[in-house]
Design a protein around this motif. Structure first.
Motif, PDB file in Angstrom:
ATOM      1  N   MET A 190       0.853  -1.199   0.000  1.00 14.98           N
ATOM      2  CA  MET A 190       0.000   0.000   0.000  1.00 14.98           C
ATOM      3  C   MET A 190       0.883   1.240   0.000  1.00 14.98           C
ATOM      4  SD  MET A 190      -2.827   1.208   2.816  1.00 14.98           S
ATOM      5  CE  MET A 190      -3.886  -0.185   2.432  1.00 14.98           C
ATOM      6  N   THR A 191       0.551   2.192  -0.861  1.00 17.79           N
ATOM      7  CA  THR A 191       1.303   3.438  -0.919  1.00 17.79           C
ATOM      8  C   THR A 191       0.468   4.560  -0.343  1.00 17.79           C
ATOM      9  OG1 THR A 191       0.499   3.917  -3.136  1.00 17.79           O
ATOM     10  CG2 THR A 191       2.568   2.701  -2.970  1.00 17.79           C
ATOM     11  N   LEU A 192       1.158   5.584   0.121  1.00 16.51           N
ATOM     12  CA  LEU A 192       0.444   6.714   0.701  1.00 16.51           C
ATOM     13  C   LEU A 192      -0.092   7.651  -0.351  1.00 16.51           C
ATOM     14  CD1 LEU A 192       2.598   7.615   3.806  1.00 16.51           C
ATOM     15  CD2 LEU A 192       0.527   6.236   3.673  1.00 16.51           C
ATOM     16  N   GLY A 193       0.586   7.796  -1.475  1.00 19.42           N
ATOM     17  CA  GLY A 193       0.119   8.744  -2.472  1.00 19.42           C
ATOM     18  C   GLY A 193       0.705   8.465  -3.826  1.00 19.42           C
ATOM     19  N   SER A 194       0.130   7.543  -4.550  1.00 13.44           N
ATOM     20  CA  SER A 194       0.636   7.187  -5.870  1.00 13.44           C
ATOM     21  C   SER A 194       0.576   8.372  -6.813  1.00 13.44           C
ATOM     22  CB  SER A 194      -0.196   6.035  -6.447  1.00 13.44           C
ATOM     23  OG  SER A 194       0.151   5.794  -7.784  1.00 13.44           O
ATOM     24  N   GLU A 195       1.642   8.561  -7.599  1.00  9.18           N
ATOM     25  CA  GLU A 195       1.705   9.672  -8.546  1.00  9.18           C
ATOM     26  C   GLU A 195       1.619   9.155  -9.976  1.00  9.18           C
ATOM     27  OE1 GLU A 195       1.720  12.726  -7.654  1.00  9.18           O
ATOM     28  OE2 GLU A 195       2.166  12.582  -5.532  1.00  9.18           O
ATOM     29  N   ALA A 196       0.864   8.078 -10.205  1.00 10.48           N
ATOM     30  CA  ALA A 196       0.792   7.450 -11.517  1.00 10.48           C
ATOM     31  C   ALA A 196       0.378   8.445 -12.586  1.00 10.48           C
ATOM     32  CB  ALA A 196      -0.197   6.291 -11.484  1.00 10.48           C
ATOM     33  N   GLU A 197       1.078   8.404 -13.724  1.00 12.08           N
ATOM     34  CA  GLU A 197       0.802   9.324 -14.818  1.00 12.08           C
ATOM     35  C   GLU A 197       0.104   8.637 -15.983  1.00 12.08           C
ATOM     36  OE1 GLU A 197       1.218  12.468 -14.850  1.00 12.08           O
ATOM     37  OE2 GLU A 197       2.418  12.786 -13.068  1.00 12.08           O
ATOM     38  N   VAL A 198       0.060   7.314 -15.994  1.00  9.04           N
ATOM     39  CA  VAL A 198      -0.536   6.601 -17.115  1.00  9.04           C
ATOM     40  C   VAL A 198      -1.660   5.729 -16.611  1.00  9.04           C
ATOM     41  CG1 VAL A 198       1.594   6.618 -18.447  1.00  9.04           C
ATOM     42  CG2 VAL A 198       1.151   4.726 -16.896  1.00  9.04           C
TER      43      VAL A 198
ATOM     44  N   ARG B 112      -7.364   1.523  -4.194  1.00  5.70           N
ATOM     45  CA  ARG B 112      -7.181   1.209  -2.779  1.00  5.70           C
ATOM     46  C   ARG B 112      -5.740   1.390  -2.325  1.00  5.70           C
ATOM     47  NH1 ARG B 112     -11.932   2.067  -1.195  1.00  5.70           N
ATOM     48  NH2 ARG B 112     -11.208   1.317   0.837  1.00  5.70           N
ATOM     49  N   ASP B 113      -4.811   1.554  -3.264  1.00  2.00           N
ATOM     50  CA  ASP B 113      -3.420   1.791  -2.888  1.00  2.00           C
ATOM     51  C   ASP B 113      -3.181   3.220  -2.420  1.00  2.00           C
ATOM     52  OD1 ASP B 113      -2.601  -0.788  -3.412  1.00  2.00           O
ATOM     53  OD2 ASP B 113      -2.071  -0.364  -5.493  1.00  2.00           O
ATOM     54  N   VAL B 114      -4.105   4.111  -2.733  1.00  2.00           N
ATOM     55  CA  VAL B 114      -3.946   5.520  -2.362  1.00  2.00           C
ATOM     56  C   VAL B 114      -4.725   5.778  -1.078  1.00  2.00           C
ATOM     57  CG1 VAL B 114      -4.282   7.916  -3.057  1.00  2.00           C
ATOM     58  CG2 VAL B 114      -3.665   6.199  -4.767  1.00  2.00           C
ATOM     59  N   VAL B 115      -4.004   6.065  -0.017  1.00  2.00           N
ATOM     60  CA  VAL B 115      -4.619   6.314   1.284  1.00  2.00           C
ATOM     61  C   VAL B 115      -4.422   7.763   1.721  1.00  2.00           C
ATOM     62  CG1 VAL B 115      -4.612   5.678   3.733  1.00  2.00           C
ATOM     63  CG2 VAL B 115      -4.308   3.912   1.979  1.00  2.00           C
ATOM     64  N   ALA B 116      -3.203   8.250   1.589  1.00  2.00           N
ATOM     65  CA  ALA B 116      -2.882   9.620   2.001  1.00  2.00           C
ATOM     66  C   ALA B 116      -2.217  10.341   0.831  1.00  2.00           C
ATOM     67  CB  ALA B 116      -1.969   9.615   3.219  1.00  2.00           C
ATOM     68  N   PRO B 117      -3.003  10.735  -0.160  1.00  2.00           N
ATOM     69  CA  PRO B 117      -2.419  11.367  -1.350  1.00  2.00           C
ATOM     70  C   PRO B 117      -1.827  12.734  -1.040  1.00  2.00           C
ATOM     71  CG  PRO B 117      -4.803  11.578  -1.385  1.00  2.00           C
ATOM     72  CD  PRO B 117      -4.472  10.686  -0.224  1.00  2.00           C
TER      73      PRO B 117
ATOM     74  N   PHE C  95      -9.912   8.927   2.607  1.00  3.39           N
ATOM     75  CA  PHE C  95      -8.531   9.387   2.497  1.00  3.39           C
ATOM     76  C   PHE C  95      -8.088  10.126   3.754  1.00  3.39           C
ATOM     77  CE2 PHE C  95     -10.517   9.844  -1.758  1.00  3.39           C
ATOM     78  CZ  PHE C  95      -9.781   8.892  -2.457  1.00  3.39           C
ATOM     79  N   ARG C  96      -6.790  10.176   3.929  1.00  2.00           N
ATOM     80  CA  ARG C  96      -6.212  11.162   4.835  1.00  2.00           C
ATOM     81  C   ARG C  96      -5.909  12.369   3.956  1.00  2.00           C
ATOM     82  NH1 ARG C  96      -1.384  10.721   9.371  1.00  2.00           N
ATOM     83  NH2 ARG C  96      -1.580  12.901  10.041  1.00  2.00           N
ATOM     84  N   LEU C  97      -6.726  13.391   4.086  1.00  2.00           N
ATOM     85  CA  LEU C  97      -6.657  14.512   3.156  1.00  2.00           C
ATOM     86  C   LEU C  97      -5.371  15.307   3.332  1.00  2.00           C
ATOM     87  CD1 LEU C  97     -10.322  15.877   3.204  1.00  2.00           C
ATOM     88  CD2 LEU C  97      -9.246  14.355   1.538  1.00  2.00           C
ATOM     89  N   PRO C  98      -4.796  15.760   2.219  1.00  2.00           N
ATOM     90  CA  PRO C  98      -3.577  16.569   2.309  1.00  2.00           C
ATOM     91  C   PRO C  98      -3.893  17.975   2.801  1.00  2.00           C
ATOM     92  CG  PRO C  98      -4.333  16.487   0.045  1.00  2.00           C
ATOM     93  CD  PRO C  98      -5.222  15.546   0.829  1.00  2.00           C
ATOM     94  N   PHE C  99      -2.906  18.616   3.389  1.00  2.00           N
ATOM     95  CA  PHE C  99      -3.089  20.002   3.814  1.00  2.00           C
ATOM     96  C   PHE C  99      -3.342  20.854   2.569  1.00  2.00           C
ATOM     97  CE2 PHE C  99      -2.013  24.253   5.150  1.00  2.00           C
ATOM     98  CZ  PHE C  99      -2.466  24.299   6.460  1.00  2.00           C
ATOM     99  N   GLY C 100      -4.409  21.623   2.602  1.00  2.00           N
ATOM    100  CA  GLY C 100      -4.798  22.442   1.458  1.00  2.00           C
ATOM    101  C   GLY C 100      -6.102  22.001   0.826  1.00  2.00           C
ATOM    102  N   ALA C 101      -6.570  20.794   1.158  1.00  2.00           N
ATOM    103  CA  ALA C 101      -7.804  20.287   0.549  1.00  2.00           C
ATOM    104  C   ALA C 101      -9.009  21.142   0.936  1.00  2.00           C
ATOM    105  CB  ALA C 101      -8.033  18.833   0.955  1.00  2.00           C
ATOM    106  N   ALA C 102      -9.111  21.505   2.214  1.00  2.00           N
ATOM    107  CA  ALA C 102     -10.241  22.319   2.673  1.00  2.00           C
ATOM    108  C   ALA C 102     -10.151  23.740   2.121  1.00  2.00           C
ATOM    109  CB  ALA C 102     -10.287  22.346   4.197  1.00  2.00           C
ATOM    110  N   THR C 103      -8.939  24.266   2.034  1.00  2.00           N
ATOM    111  CA  THR C 103      -8.757  25.603   1.462  1.00  2.00           C
ATOM    112  C   THR C 103      -9.134  25.611  -0.012  1.00  2.00           C
ATOM    113  OG1 THR C 103      -6.941  25.989   3.016  1.00  2.00           O
ATOM    114  CG2 THR C 103      -7.118  27.493   1.150  1.00  2.00           C
ATOM    115  N   LEU C 104      -8.783  24.546  -0.716  1.00  2.00           N
ATOM    116  CA  LEU C 104      -9.161  24.423  -2.125  1.00  2.00           C
ATOM    117  C   LEU C 104     -10.673  24.445  -2.276  1.00  2.00           C
ATOM    118  CD1 LEU C 104      -8.398  23.822  -5.117  1.00  2.00           C
ATOM    119  CD2 LEU C 104      -8.527  21.388  -4.525  1.00  2.00           C
TER     120      LEU C 104
END
Length: 356
Positions: free
Chosen positions: A1-9, A160-165, A242-251
């Motif tokens: 499990m990864t915290l924040g996959s950055e997959a581009e494809v 399901r691999d993305v938990v804390a993006p 998710f564990r939301l990243p800082f900035g999600a609520a501001t967005l």
């Protein structure tokens, strides 16, 4: 499990994570939500025109041009994504990326509603006020838009691999969530507290107690409660997954207020600033509390605190801007507390018990 996959494809069909269907990559989802932003802004322009251009008498307007061209671009992009998968040998539903199914169904529904809207305007007339929010063709359009806009959210939710993006990884889903909240508020314009100016806030809660309150006071009180639910619900849903990243609520606050200020002719800037400040504070709450389905106490505390902060700042901003307080103290001090209680109630409904 990864915290924040950055997959581009796109994830390939038949992989263990997709079960036979591809999953759209980051760039695919980002383009989808940016194109969706195009026709969302077009809808807000059209709503502004319906309310502020009395001489509006035609279906063929610059605002409709922005709106429907945005839909055409979004639809063409989604169909191209399907065609790309078809070219790779996928057939039938296997060519539809995970999360894109509702959007594919929404495309013809939106197109049909667009034709219906043209016929409605031609034979019944142009809406000029609150009736725009109840037009059957408009309701089908907004429902279709929500299904299209939330596509990147469904994509990320299914991974399901993305938990804390990271904020970058969450951006397509975050924009989808934010614009969806904006659209819901737009079509609840009769109970939208974000469009109130600071002067209107002070005047609404200034009345003779014996008179029982003015209609404007009732409108603001109801709007605070309804708007609170629309603003807190996306966050309460998202932290279940998710564990939301800082900035999600501001967005979320920034996007909602960006469009709200346009609808209000930029007369509610102090209100907008207050909501964005609240968004930053809510991000801090998310960071410190880490609410989730398995942390029910923190989940409910977050719902209470986020709701209270939003409306405490809302009224504080109006008071600072106007240099005076509303005459009925119970209203402006009690409204944030009532909103906080509503927030907790929503949290209890969404997560009755801790997830084991």
């Amino acid at each position: 499990m990864t915290l924040g996959s950055e997959a581009e494809v796109d994830a390939p069909a038949g992989s263990p994570t997709t079960g036979g269907r591809p999953r759209a990559g980051y760039r695919t989802d980002l383009i989808t939500v940016l194109l969706g932003t195009w026709f969302s802004i077009g809808l807000f322009l059209d709503a502004w025109a319906h309310s502020n251009v009395p001489e509006l008498e035609s279906f063929f307007t610059p605002w409709h041009a922005v709106f429907y061209s945005g839909f055409a671009a979004t639809g063409a992009w989604i169909l191209w994504v399907l065609w790309r998968n078809y070219q790779q040998g996928l057939r039938g539903l296997d060519a539809v990326p995970i999360g894109y199914g509702p959007a594919v169904l929404a495309l013809p529904a939106f197109a049909a509603a667009g034709v219906g809207d043209y016929l409605w305007h031609t034979f019944i007339g142009i809406e000029q006020g609150i009736d725009i929010l109840f037009s059957p063709t408009h309701l089908v359009l907004i429902t279709s838009m929500v299904l299209i806009l939330t596509t990147p959210l469904r994509t990320l939710w299914s991974d399901r691999d993305v938990v804390a993006p990271s904020l970058r990884r969450f951006l397509p889903a975050g924009l989808a969530l934010s614009f969806t909240a904006s659209l819901v508020l737009l079509f609840a314009g009769y109970a939208d507290a974000t469009v109130f100016t600071s002067e209107q806030v002070i005047r609404a809660f200034t009345f003779e107690k014996g008179a029982g309150g003015s209609g404007r006071a009732v409108e603001l009180a109801a709007s605070v409660m309804f708007t609170n639910l629309i603003m807190i619900l996306p966050l309460l849903l998202a932290v279940r997954r998710f564990r939301l990243p800082f900035g999600a609520a501001t967005l979320l606050a920034f996007v909602v207020m960006l469009l709200s200020t346009a609808v209000a002719n930029y007369e509610n800037m102090s209100t907008a600033i207050g909501f964005i400040v609240s968004g930053v504070v809510i991000d801090v709450l998310l960071l410190k509390l880490n609410p989730s389905e398995s942390r029910v106490k923190e989940y409910r505390i977050f719902a209470l605190a986020a709701s209270f902060v939003t409306w405490a700042v809302f009224f504080a901003g109006a008071i600072i801007d106007q240099g005076t307080t509303p005459s009925v103290t119970e209203m402006w001090t009690g409204a944030p507390i009532m909103a906080a209680l509503h927030g907790v109630l929503m949290a209890v409904v969404l997560v009755p018990t801790a997830r084991r």
